[in-house]
Structures are given as structure tokens and as C-alpha cells.
Design a protein around this motif. Structure first.
Motif, short mmCIF file in Angstrom:
data_model
loop_
_atom_site.label_atom_id
_atom_site.label_comp_id
_atom_site.label_asym_id
_atom_site.label_seq_id
_atom_site.Cartn_x
_atom_site.Cartn_y
_atom_site.Cartn_z
N VAL A 55 0.79 -1.18 0.24
CA VAL A 55 0.00 -0.24 0.11
C VAL A 55 0.97 1.26 -0.06
O VAL A 55 2.01 1.19 0.64
CB VAL A 55 -0.91 0.14 1.25
CG1 VAL A 55 -0.32 -0.16 2.55
CG2 VAL A 55 -1.92 1.32 1.14
N LEU A 57 1.11 4.86 1.24
CA LEU A 57 0.54 5.56 2.18
C LEU A 57 0.70 7.24 2.14
O LEU A 57 -0.27 7.94 2.61
CB LEU A 57 1.16 5.03 3.75
CG LEU A 57 0.64 3.84 4.04
CD1 LEU A 57 1.32 3.47 5.35
CD2 LEU A 57 -0.82 3.68 3.97
N ILE A 72 0.93 1.55 -13.53
CA ILE A 72 -0.30 1.78 -12.42
C ILE A 72 0.05 2.85 -11.64
O ILE A 72 1.23 3.17 -11.15
CB ILE A 72 -0.36 0.61 -11.62
CG1 ILE A 72 -0.70 -0.65 -12.42
CG2 ILE A 72 -1.67 1.07 -10.44
CD1 ILE A 72 -0.55 -1.70 -11.50
N PHE A 73 -0.73 4.07 -11.80
CA PHE A 73 -0.36 5.37 -10.62
C PHE A 73 -0.96 4.87 -9.52
O PHE A 73 -2.19 4.83 -9.23
CB PHE A 73 -1.08 6.41 -11.51
CG PHE A 73 -0.66 7.69 -10.69
CD1 PHE A 73 0.43 8.49 -10.76
CD2 PHE A 73 -1.68 8.29 -9.61
CE1 PHE A 73 0.65 9.58 -9.77
CE2 PHE A 73 -1.55 9.44 -9.13
CZ PHE A 73 -0.49 10.08 -9.16
N LEU A 74 -0.08 5.06 -8.55
CA LEU A 74 -0.65 4.95 -6.93
C LEU A 74 -0.59 6.15 -6.22
O LEU A 74 0.35 6.91 -6.19
CB LEU A 74 0.24 3.87 -6.44
CG LEU A 74 0.32 2.39 -6.93
CD1 LEU A 74 1.46 1.75 -6.41
CD2 LEU A 74 -0.95 1.82 -7.08
N LYS A 75 -1.69 6.41 -5.43
CA LYS A 75 -1.96 7.64 -4.70
C LYS A 75 -2.22 6.98 -3.16
O LYS A 75 -2.33 5.66 -3.03
CB LYS A 75 -3.06 8.83 -5.00
CG LYS A 75 -4.48 7.70 -5.36
CD LYS A 75 -5.35 8.59 -5.96
CE LYS A 75 -6.77 7.85 -6.07
NZ LYS A 75 -6.59 6.43 -6.30
N PRO A 76 -2.00 7.95 -2.24
CA PRO A 76 -2.21 7.42 -0.82
C PRO A 76 -3.47 6.52 -0.62
O PRO A 76 -4.61 6.87 -1.11
CB PRO A 76 -2.15 8.68 -0.13
CG PRO A 76 -1.61 9.44 -0.89
CD PRO A 76 -1.73 9.32 -2.19
N GLY A 77 -3.24 5.30 -0.06
CA GLY A 77 -4.53 4.39 0.42
C GLY A 77 -4.42 3.17 -0.72
O GLY A 77 -5.08 2.29 -0.48
N ASP A 78 -3.79 3.35 -1.93
CA ASP A 78 -4.03 2.35 -3.24
C ASP A 78 -3.19 1.27 -2.87
O ASP A 78 -1.97 1.52 -2.37
CB ASP A 78 -3.62 2.95 -4.38
CG ASP A 78 -4.47 4.10 -5.03
OD1 ASP A 78 -5.63 4.13 -4.70
OD2 ASP A 78 -4.04 4.68 -5.93
N HIS A 79 -3.79 0.20 -2.98
CA HIS A 79 -3.26 -1.03 -2.49
C HIS A 79 -3.23 -2.20 -3.54
O HIS A 79 -4.18 -2.25 -4.25
CB HIS A 79 -3.38 -1.62 -1.01
CG HIS A 79 -4.74 -1.92 -1.20
ND1 HIS A 79 -5.43 -3.30 -1.17
CD2 HIS A 79 -6.21 -1.37 -0.83
CE1 HIS A 79 -6.98 -3.09 -1.13
NE2 HIS A 79 -7.11 -2.04 -0.71
N LEU A 80 -2.26 -3.02 -3.65
CA LEU A 80 -2.47 -4.03 -4.50
C LEU A 80 -1.42 -5.21 -4.09
O LEU A 80 -0.90 -5.10 -3.40
CB LEU A 80 -1.94 -3.56 -5.98
CG LEU A 80 -0.77 -3.65 -6.30
CD1 LEU A 80 -0.26 -3.40 -7.77
CD2 LEU A 80 0.03 -2.09 -5.87
N LEU A 102 3.96 0.56 2.51
CA LEU A 102 3.94 -0.23 3.43
C LEU A 102 3.88 -1.77 2.61
O LEU A 102 2.95 -1.86 1.92
CB LEU A 102 2.86 -0.28 4.54
CG LEU A 102 2.98 -1.17 5.58
CD1 LEU A 102 3.97 -1.07 6.59
CD2 LEU A 102 1.54 -1.46 6.24
N ASP B 3 -6.06 -3.06 -7.26
CA ASP B 3 -7.00 -3.27 -6.28
C ASP B 3 -7.75 -2.21 -5.96
O ASP B 3 -9.03 -1.83 -6.68
CB ASP B 3 -6.34 -3.98 -5.18
CG ASP B 3 -5.96 -5.55 -5.69
OD1 ASP B 3 -5.30 -6.27 -4.85
OD2 ASP B 3 -6.39 -6.04 -6.75
N ARG B 4 -7.52 -1.62 -5.03
CA ARG B 4 -8.36 -0.85 -3.98
C ARG B 4 -7.71 0.21 -3.29
O ARG B 4 -6.46 -0.09 -3.37
CB ARG B 4 -9.22 -1.62 -2.93
CG ARG B 4 -10.44 -2.53 -3.59
CD ARG B 4 -11.33 -3.08 -2.69
NE ARG B 4 -10.52 -4.00 -2.01
CZ ARG B 4 -11.28 -4.88 -0.92
NH1 ARG B 4 -12.41 -4.26 -0.62
NH2 ARG B 4 -10.56 -5.43 -0.36
#
Lengths: 110, 110
Positions: A55, A57, A72-80, A102, B3-4
Motif C-alpha cells: 500500500v 501511504l 499503474i499510478f498509485l496515490k495514498p491508500g491505493d493497494h495491490l 508499507l 485493487d483498491r
């Protein structure tokens, strides 16, 4: 009993990615990873024996999975969930702020 | 693949604590837990077969470990490791906002 805070001890300058192991035994390893503009070296792919649930954070990142044309663009809270041996690389992290990840690595067998 | 987000799908009203299982196999279980003013029932103690590493991501909580006189106050980013069978209870969570926890349960043997 009380341990630590994930958002403390963020170095002002970070010559390379910083990894802190928070928990480790034969079943699981939990890491805090801090990046500030760092990316995987050119041509490098992570290829891990364990599954990884991760994730983001704080900050922002672009993660590329092998065989995909777009990261994949990841912002806070995004998890995979990244299965074992699913190759991936970090294309980019925000240079303007600390990107705190994390990551939970664990055995993948059913 | 993607995912989410841990901070999405937070219900406006939450009659009881909400638990989503994000990953589960024989070695590890990762849960997102959302509380809004919820606490453990009077006299209830968690007594778990697995170790739990937990981080509070938003909101605030007070966690009491059995045998301690004072609860631990947790703010965003605070994390701790709760060994298997270390009894504990949630004394309080903020009634004004969603308290989002991330909990990783795992086998504890060396």
C-alpha cells in the motif's frame, strides 16, 4: 509495547530508497519503504519468491508490471497484491515529498 | 491487477465496526478495520492465536493491554506488534471521524 510511527524519522535527504523491517519471521516480513524521487534502475525488475501486498501511504508512484504497456499510478491508500515472481518495477516516485510504502511479503502457497 | 484504496468506501454511518479481509491464506491475514466511535464491549478482551501487527492510519484510538493501567493512545502512523494471546481491548475510537486500521495477523512461531 508501543512501537513506532510510520511517518516519523523520514530523512530530509535520501540518497537511496530507505527500507525498515518492522516484522520478520519465516512466514511474513513487513517493511516500511521510503522513496523520494527514486525509481528502479533502468532495466531492473523485481522478481520475488514471496507474494507482496503493498500500500502507498503518502506521496505518489508509478508501478509497472511486466507485460503491461502502462504503469499503474498509485496515490495514498491505493493497494495491490503482487503474486510471487510477477515481475514489476517502480518507474517513478514523487520527487517533491516522501513516498511511504508499507509492504507485506508472505508465503504464497495455498 | 490494481485493487483498491484503503480510504475509499468508508460508510457514512457505521452501526458496528467494519472489517474487510484484503489477503488471507494459511500464513497471513490482512484486514482493513474501520471504527467510528466503536469500542470493545465492556469486559471483552481480544485473545488471538496469531500475532497481530497493527497500524492506525486515520482517526484516533485508545488500546488497553491486559495488565497495563493506562491505555496506549494511537494517532495516524502509530503501529505496534501484539504477540499471540496478549490480551487487549479497544477502549475508545474517535466518534468524529473514521478510524482506519490496517492489521496483519500471522503465525508467531520462530
Amino acid at each position: 509495547m508501543f512501537d513506532r510511527n510510520l511517518f516519523h524519522d523520514l530523512p530530509a535527504e535520501l540518497p537511496s530508497e530507505l527500507t525498515d523491517i518492522l516484522v520478520e519471521n519465516r512466514y511474513v516480513r513487513i517493511e516500511r519503504i521510503v522513496s523520494t524521487g527514486h525509481a528502479s534502475p533502468e532495466g531492473f525488475w523485481y522478481d520475488q519468491d514471496q507474494a507482496e501486498w503493498v500500500v502507498l501511504l503518502t506521496g505518489a508512484a508509478r508501478l509497472l508490471m511486466e507485460g503491461e504497456s502502462e504503469p499503474i499510478f498509485l496515490k495514498p491508500g491505493d493497494h495491490l497484491l503482487i503474486p510471487a515472481h510477477r515481475k514489476h518495477r517502480v518507474e517513478w516516485t514523487s520527487p517533491q515529498e516522501a513516498t511511504v510504502w508499507l509492504a507485506v511479503f508472505f508465503c504464497d502457497s495455498a
